[in-house]
Design an enzyme around this catalytic site. Structure first.
Site, PDB file in Angstrom:
ATOM      1  N   GLU A  49      -5.425 -26.464  38.037  1.00 44.85           N
ATOM      2  CA  GLU A  49      -4.950 -25.230  37.407  1.00 44.85           C
ATOM      3  C   GLU A  49      -3.874 -24.574  38.276  1.00 44.85           C
ATOM      4  O   GLU A  49      -2.885 -24.048  37.772  1.00 44.85           O
ATOM      5  CB  GLU A  49      -6.120 -24.251  37.191  1.00 44.85           C
ATOM      6  N   GLU A  56      -2.752 -20.276  33.468  1.00 41.76           N
ATOM      7  CA  GLU A  56      -3.130 -21.127  34.606  1.00 41.76           C
ATOM      8  C   GLU A  56      -3.580 -20.277  35.796  1.00 41.76           C
ATOM      9  O   GLU A  56      -4.446 -20.687  36.567  1.00 41.76           O
ATOM     10  CB  GLU A  56      -1.968 -22.045  35.017  1.00 41.76           C
ATOM     11  N   GLU A  63      -3.783 -32.340  29.408  1.00 42.59           N
ATOM     12  CA  GLU A  63      -4.438 -31.283  28.634  1.00 42.59           C
ATOM     13  C   GLU A  63      -4.861 -31.743  27.238  1.00 42.59           C
ATOM     14  O   GLU A  63      -6.013 -31.546  26.850  1.00 42.59           O
ATOM     15  CB  GLU A  63      -3.519 -30.065  28.561  1.00 42.59           C
ATOM     16  N   GLU A 105      -6.343 -23.730  26.394  1.00 41.85           N
ATOM     17  CA  GLU A 105      -5.769 -25.071  26.449  1.00 41.85           C
ATOM     18  C   GLU A 105      -5.124 -25.486  25.128  1.00 41.85           C
ATOM     19  O   GLU A 105      -4.201 -26.287  25.105  1.00 41.85           O
ATOM     20  CB  GLU A 105      -6.826 -26.109  26.865  1.00 41.85           C
ATOM     21  N   HIS A 126      -1.694 -24.851  25.252  1.00 47.41           N
ATOM     22  CA  HIS A 126      -0.993 -25.764  26.167  1.00 47.41           C
ATOM     23  C   HIS A 126      -0.730 -27.109  25.501  1.00 47.41           C
ATOM     24  O   HIS A 126       0.303 -27.737  25.705  1.00 47.41           O
ATOM     25  CB  HIS A 126      -1.814 -25.975  27.445  1.00 47.41           C
TER      26      HIS A 126
END
Lengths: 141, 527
Positions: B114, B144, B209, B243, B246
Site C-alpha cells: 500500500e 493508498e 489489484e 480497490e 483502483h
C-alpha cells in the site's frame, strides 16, 4: 445447493482430488476463456443486507434470473451474466432515508467487470465501457 | 488594469460553462472535468512508451467532498467495531494461534504494498493527461495512504490486544534476514514504482489489484473468520471497498492506450511480465499462508486461485479484451502448475529456514495431512513423509539439535534464490514450475527458477542486482546472523520465529541455534 453455472461451487469447483486436477490441467484450460459474467463483493452491513434481501433477491429478482448470491462469512458474493444494477433511489425508499450511490459504495468491496455510477445508479457490466460503449456523463436540464 | 491571460481564460471558460447551481456531486464532477487543463508539459519520474489519450473517463465520478464523506463513514464503522465490540469480547485472543501468525505476514507485507502504491499512483497522475483519469488516480493516492494506516493498525491491534505480539510489532526490523522479504519488495515495491509508468500500472492495477487483491484481501477474510479472526474482515473488506476504483483506474489506463500503436507492440509482453511477476510471489505465499497458516480450512488454495485468478480475472478482464488484441498470458500454464504445487514447495523451504523469519510455523497434523492428500493427490509421498521424518527427529524441540535445513544438506538438495523474483526454490525437490538456470554476468553467477524471469533479466540485468541471503551471509554462522538481523524477542535471547505454535512448547533461543553450528554457504559457488 444452487445448480446455476454462476454458483460459487459450480463446474470444476464441484470436483475434488484427481477429478479436479484432470480438468484443471487439461489442455483446453491452459489459456483464458472469455466470460460474459460479472462478480460483485458486498461487505455485510445493515443497509447492504437490506439491498441484497429486499431488492436484489426481492423486488428485482425477476429482472435478473442469472443472479446468484452466496454468503461468504463477512461478505456477500454475487455473480450474474451480463450485469448487476442497483438504483439507490429505490434503496432510499426502502430504508426511509436518503441513500446516495456513494453511500452504497461505502460497502461495495470488489468488482470483476466494468463498474460505474451514473446519477444514483450503480452498474457492473461485462460490456467494455470506454471501448465498445461510451461512458455517459450526467445529463442535466 | 489589464487582466492576466490566465484570469481571462478562466473568465471565458466560466462564461460558456456556468457553475452548477445545485450541489449534486455528479453535476459538480461534470462541471469540473470540463476545465481541460493543459498537461502537455507534464514531467514524471519514469516516462512511458505509450501515449495516453486525453479524453479518458473516471468511472465513479467522484469529487473530493463525496470522497471524504464516504471514507470517513468507512473509518467510523471500522474503528467503531474494533474499539468497541471486538475489544469487549476479547476477539484478538479468540483467533487460532496458527492464524495469528499468518496475519503477522499478511498485514505487514500488504502495508508495504500500500505504501508503494502511493508513489505508483502519484507517478500515474504525472503521466496522464485526461482530467478525469487524473481525478481517478488522485483518489487512489489518498486511498493508498488510508490503506497503509489500516494495515499498520491491524498489526498494532493484534500486538496490543492479542497473543504473542512478537512479529506483529516491528516485523520490518527482520527484513535483511527473512527470505520472504525481498521477494515481497520485488512485487510490492519494484514492480509498482520502477520503470515505464504504464507498465507499473499494469503491475499494480490491472494485475496486482484487479487480480490478486481478490484472494489477498477478500478471500482471506473467509479464512480469517473460519479461524476466529473478526478483526481482519472488518478492516480488509473496508480496504477492498476502495480497490474497485483502483481496478477501474487500471482498466481505464488500458482504455487510454488502446488506440496507440505502441499498445499492439508492447502490451502483451508487459501484461505477461506483470502477471508472472505478481503470481510468482503471491501464488505460493498466499497459498502457504491460507493452508499452512490455518487450522480450519475453507477450500483448497488451488480452487481459490482457479476462481479468482483464472476464471474471473482471466475470463472477465483479460478474455473480454481479446478483441482488442490482449492475449492470454503466455506464462499461464506455468502459473497454473505453481497454483497447484508451489505453496507446498515454499512451505517446505520456509519451515527449513524458520529461524530467519518473524512468525511461527507449524507442521501439518495427521488430520491436515489427510486433507492435503485428498485435495492434492501425491502430496504425502512428496511432502508428508518428509514432515514425519522431521517430526521424528525432534524439529520442534530446542534440545533436538535438528534444523530441517540440515535435511536438505544431507540429501544433497541445494536451495537457490531466483534472482528476479527473489523467491527461494529447490530444483531437485519441488513439484511447482521451477527448474534451475544459471547465467553469468560481470563475473557473477545468477540463478533463475523459470524462463519468464530469465527473459526479464536478460532484457535489463542491471535492474536485478539484489543480493540474496546466501550471498550476503556466506561463511557466517546462523545465530550470529539472527542476532545481527534483529530476529530476537525483547529478552534478547529467544527467537521471534519458532517451529511450532504450541503455547506450552519450549521456545528456541540463540544458544540452541549456536550449538548446531549452521553456516551459510552460497550454492552458486559450488557450480
Amino acid at each position: 445447493m444452487s445448480t446455476s453455472s454462476n454458483a460459487y461451487g459450480a463446474g470444476i469447483m464441484a470436483k475434488t482430488g484427481k477429478a479436479f486436477a484432470d480438468e484443471y490441467f487439461s489442455e483446453e484450460n491452459q489459456t483464458v476463456h472469455e466470460s460474459n459474467e460479472v462478480v460483485l463483493v458486498l461487505k455485510k452491513s445493515d443497509e447492504i443486507n437490506s439491498v441484497v434481501h429486499e431488492i436484489l433477491l426481492g423486488d428485482r429478482k425477476a429482472d435478473n434470473p442469472t443472479l446468484i448470491v452466496e454468503d461468504r462469512a463477512g461478505y456477500w458474493w454475487l455473480k450474474a451474466t451480463g450485469k448487476i444494477e442497483v438504483d439507490c433511489t429505490e434503496v432510499s425508499e426502502l430504508l426511509g432515508k436518503h441513500f446516495s450511490v456513494y453511500d452504497l459504495l461505502v460497502d461495495v468491496s470488489s468488482t470483476i467487470g466494468r463498474a460505474y455510477t451514473l446519477g444514483e445508479t450503480f452498474t457492473i457490466t461485462s460490456e467494455l465501457m470506454g471501448l465498445d460503449v461510451k461512458l455517459q456523463d450526467l445529463q442535466t436540464a | 488594469m489589464a487582466i492576466s491571460a490566465a484570469t481571462k481564460a478562466a473568465t471565458d471558460a466560466l462564461a460558456v460553462n456556468r457553475a452548477p447551481v445545485s450541489v449534486g456531486a455528479q453535476e459538480v464532477h461534470r462541471w469540473m472535468q470540463s476545465f481541460t487543463w493543459d498537461f502537455e508539459k507534464n514531467r514524471t519520474k519514469y516516462s512511458t512508451k505509450y501515449k495516453m489519450a486525453n479524453d479518458t473517463k473516471e468511472q465513479f465520478k467522484l469529487i473530493a467532498k463525496e470522497y471524504a464523506r464516504m471514507e470517513s463513514v468507512k473509518d467510523e464503522r471500522q474503528f467503531g467495531s474494533l474499539q468497541d465490540v471486538l475489544t469487549r469480547v476479547d476477539a484478538a485472543n479468540r483467533v487460532h494461534p496458527k492464524w495469528n501468525e499468518s496475519m503477522k505476514v499478511i498485514s505487514n507485507f500488504l502495508e508495504v504494498g500500500e505504501y508503494n502504491a502511493i508513489a505508483a499512483t502519484g507517478m500515474l497522475w504525472d503521466s496522464a493527461t485526461a482530467p478525469e483519469q487524473k481525478n481517478g488516480y488522485l483518489g487512489q493516492v489518498l486511498d493508498e495512504i488510508r490503506h497503509t494506516n489500516q494495515c499498520g493498525y491491524i498489526n498494532y491491534y493484534f500486538a496490543k490486544q492479542g497473543q504473542d505480539a512478537a512479529g506483529h510489532n516491528d516485523a520490518r526490523r527482520t527484513r535483511a534476514i527473512g527470505p520472504l522479504w525481498k521477494g515481497m519488495k520485488r512485487v510490492f515495491s519494484d514492480g509498482f514504482i520502477s520503470g515505464d509508468a504504464v507498465e507499473c500500472s499494469i503491475n499494480l492495477q490491472l494485475v496486482g489489484e484487479a487480480c490478486f487483491t481478490n484472494p489477498l484481501i477478500v478471500a482471506v477474510t473467509e479464512w480469517a473468520s473460519a479461524n476466529g479472526d473478526e478483526m481482519t474482515p472488518t478492516v480488509f473488506l473496508s480496504i477492498e471497498t476502495d480497490e474497485l476504483r483502483h481496478m477501474a483506474n487500471g482498466y481505464q489506463t488500458v482504455v487510454s492506450i488502446a488506440n496507440d500503436a505502441a499498445a499492439s507492440k508492447y502490451l502483451n509482453t508487459d501484461l505477461n511480465n506483470a502477471f508472472w511477476t505478481q503470481q510468482k510471489y503471491f501464488t505460493p505465499v498466499l497459498g502457504m499462508m491460507f493452508e499452512y497458516g490455518s487450522h480450519f480450512k475453507v477450500e483448497p488454495w488451488v480452487k481459490t486461485w482457479n476462481r479468482w485468478v483464472y476464471e474471473d480475472w482471466g475470463g472477465i478482464w483479460i478474455g473480454r479484451l481479446g478483441k482488442y488484441g490482449v492475449q492470454s498470458p503466455a506464462s499461464l500454464r506455468d502459473a497454473k502448475k505453481d497454483a497447484y504445487w508451489a505453496h507446498h514447495d515454499l512451505f517446505m523451504l520456509a519451515y527449513a529456514l524458520w529461524p530467519t523469519g518473524f512468525f511461527r510455523l507449524t507442521l501439518p497434523t495427521a488430520e491436515e495431512a489427510e486433507w492435503y492428500e485428498a485435495n492434492y493427490p501425491g502430496w504425502y509421498d512428496m511432502y508428508g513423509k518428509v514432515y514425519e521424518e522431521w517430526k521424528a527427529r525432534g524439529c520442534e524441540d530446542p534440545n533436538s539439535g535438528f534444523l530441517p535445513l540440515q535435511w536438505f544438506i544431507e540429501n544433497n538438495h541445494p536451495i537457490y534464490i531466483d534472482r528476479v523474483s527473489q523467491v527461494p526454490f529447490c530444483p531437485s525437490y519441488c513439484k511447482g514450475a521451477s527448474t534451475l538456470r544459471v547465467l553469468e554476468f560481470n563475473g557473477k553467477k545468477h540463478s533463475f527458477s523459470d524462463q519468464w524471469g530469465e527473459r526479464m533479466w536478460l532484457s535489463e540485468p542491471e535492474r536485478y542486482e539484489c543480493q540474496n541471503i546466501f550471498e550476503q551471509y556466506e561463511g557466517r554462522e546462523l545465530s550470529e546472523v539472527i542476532a545481527e538481523g534483529h530476529g530476537l524477542r525483547s529478552d534478547g535471547k529467544t527467537l521471534i520465529s519458532q517451529p511450532h505454535t504450541n503455547k506450552d512448547g519450549k521456545l528456541w533461543t540463540l544458544d540452541d541455534i549456536k550449538k548446531i553450528n549452521c553456516v551459510f554457504s552460497d550454492p552458486l559457488k559450488a557450480l
